[in-house]
Enzyme design. Structure first.
Site, PDB file in Angstrom:
ATOM      1  CG  ASN A  29      -2.297   0.636  -3.184  1.00  0.00           C
ATOM      2  OD1 ASN A  29      -1.437   1.487  -2.958  1.00  0.00           O
ATOM      3  ND2 ASN A  29      -2.175  -0.262  -4.136  1.00  0.00           N
ATOM      4  NE  ARG A  38      -2.087  -0.530   3.689  1.00  0.00           N
ATOM      5  CZ  ARG A  38      -1.813  -0.683   4.973  1.00  0.00           C
ATOM      6  NH1 ARG A  38      -1.461  -1.850   5.441  1.00  0.00           N
ATOM      7  NH2 ARG A  38      -1.860   0.341   5.789  1.00  0.00           N
ATOM      8  CB  THR A  39       0.372   4.569  -1.536  1.00  0.00           C
ATOM      9  OG1 THR A  39       0.287   3.981  -2.818  1.00  0.00           O
ATOM     10  CG2 THR A  39       1.183   5.837  -1.626  1.00  0.00           C
ATOM     11  CG  LEU A  40       2.740   2.649   3.815  1.00  0.00           C
ATOM     12  CD1 LEU A  40       3.911   1.919   4.446  1.00  0.00           C
ATOM     13  CD2 LEU A  40       1.502   2.472   4.663  1.00  0.00           C
TER      14      LEU A  40
END
Lengths: 196, 245
Positions: free
Chosen positions: B126, B22-24
């Site tokens: 995400n 996932r985009t953090l």
């Protein structure tokens, strides 16, 4: 000319004693009975023409489209069973966009023709699938210039400078051979195709 | 063996962390985009900076791109996600063109598509880390909308992303009116961009202004705004200050 392959023509997975697969030949007959489709390779591009058979007077002009684009740089003209043709074009579109997605450039026409031919051939390998009943003329423009390919129901694909499928293919081929294609531009090509 | 054991609480609804990508947080980001409707269409402005944290690493990032014949997309936030969005939209427009039926996707349709994409990504934890501005004209109708990374979308006469919401929109609320001329629109946008240049630390003095009308889209070559630093209040700032700074 019509040879009856008694018993050897029931499935596409059966060879006849003289080495022919009859189902594929029957599929080609479906193509030979359809409206003519011509493609010619001119100096600066490809010109494709389709004989529009009007199935019913109530049909709107402009429907029954048989030349479809596959990507920005390539298109296909379909002869034979129209529904089969639609499936082939959908597959070609999918191959073209996935190539572009992975490699960042438009799919080379040779590669596209190979993929379409493989797909058509695939459907001649299993008894639970039937071969496509359509011949496709695929034209495109890439780094090597304009290219024209024809894919037959057997899955063969060759590169041509002039190709014709369908009812009037013999007459069309004779006409195409008379033309000087290497010196013709697309604009002139369109007129020649329309005459045919 | 996993040395960095990150423990999720027992009642966590998120899936196993090991297989998630996932985009953090964003890495290379663009700052505000400001846009407004004017007489003939939409005007949009964005600077050309791509920041890598607090470093202004890339100074020629084009953050506004045409989409099809009728729309213009400007993005702030993660630049790589913007490039991904452009790839999706390219495919969308290609398929639309291949129908060859005289119809084409207008700004309203593209905006809706983007909203769906952004919202669905957010629901999978995400997100595409962008705030998007979508403007265009189709059949004489002007359209200007925005979508955020969590899928919040709306349309208005003037929109902005990021700091632009706080610094530019108040100016636009005061001074925007219907049927602005092209020159007035540009002046108003430049006024907003100047304030952002003074006060947003991730802004750079190299911007482009894009215009989209019924005829098509044009984007200006990069240029810089005139700034003034001689305000008397800032002269000799340490005078009267106790201590050395």
């Amino acid at each position: 000319m019509s040879s009856i392959g008694t018993g050897y023509d029931l499935s596409v997975t059966t060879f006849s004693p003289d080495g022919r697969v009859f189902q594929i030949e029957y599929a080609s007959k479906a193509v030979d009975n359809s409206g003519t489709v011509i493609g010619i390779k001119c100096k600066d591009g490809i010109v494709m023409g389709v004989e529009k058979l009007i199935a019913s007077k109530m049909m709107l002009p402009g429907s029954n489209r048989r030349i479809l684009s596959v990507h920005r740089h390539s298109g296909m003209a379909v002869a034979g069973l129209a529904a089969d043709g639609r499936q082939i074009v959908a597959r070609a579109k999918s191959e073209a966009t996935s190539y572009q997605s992975v490699y960042g450039e438009p799919i080379p026409v040779k590669e596209l023709a190979e993929r379409v031919a493989s797909y058509v051939h695939l459907c001649t390998l299993y008894w639970w699938l039937r071969p496509f009943g359509c011949g496709v003329i695929l034209g495109g423009y890439d780094r090597d210039g304009p290219q024209l390919y024809m894919v037959e129901p057997s899955g063969i694909s060759y590169r041509y400078f002039g190709a014709a499928v369908g009812k009037g293919k013999q007459a069309a081929k004779t006409e195409i051979e008379k033309l000087k294609l290497s010196e013709m531009t697309c604009r002139e090509g369109v007129i020649e195709v329309a005459k045919m | 063996m996993n040395f960095t054991a990150s423990k999720q609480p027992e009642n966590c609804l998120l899936g196993p962390e090991s297989d998630s990508q996932r985009t953090l947080y964003p890495y290379v980001t663009g700052t505000s985009v400001v846009a407004l409707k004017y007489k003939d269409g939409i005007l949009m402005a964005a600077d050309m900076g791509g920041s890598y944290g607090s470093t202004l690493r890339y100074k020629s990032v084009e953050r506004m791109k045409p989409i099809g014949k009728h729309s213009l997309l400007g993005a702030s936030g993660e630049i790589s996600d913007f490039q991904e969005i452009l790839k999706y939209l390219d495919e969308l427009i290609l398929y639309d063109n291949m129908w060859d039926d005289g119809n084409s996707l207008g700004p309203k349709e593209v905006h809706n598509y983007l909203t769906r994409v952004m919202y669905n990504r957010r629901n999978k934890f995400n997100p595409l880390w962008n705030s998007l501005v979508l403007g265009g004209v189709k059949k004489g109708e002007k359209y200007l909308g925005t979508v955020s990374m969590i899928g919040v979308n709306f349309e208005d006469n003037h929109v902005a992303t990021g700091f632009g919401n706080h610094l530019a929109r108040p100016i636009l609320r005061q001074e925007w009116h219907e049927n602005l001329s092209f020159e007035d629109g540009v002046k108003l946008l430049e006024k907003c961009m100047r304030v952002l240049l003074y006060r947003d630390r991730s802004a750079i003095n190299k911007l482009q202004i894009a215009k989209i009308t019924e005829e098509g889209m044009t984007i200006s070559p990069p240029y810089s705004l005139k700034t003034y630093w001689e305000f008397s209040a800032f002269e000799n700032p340490t005078q009267g200050a106790v201590g050395s700074w």
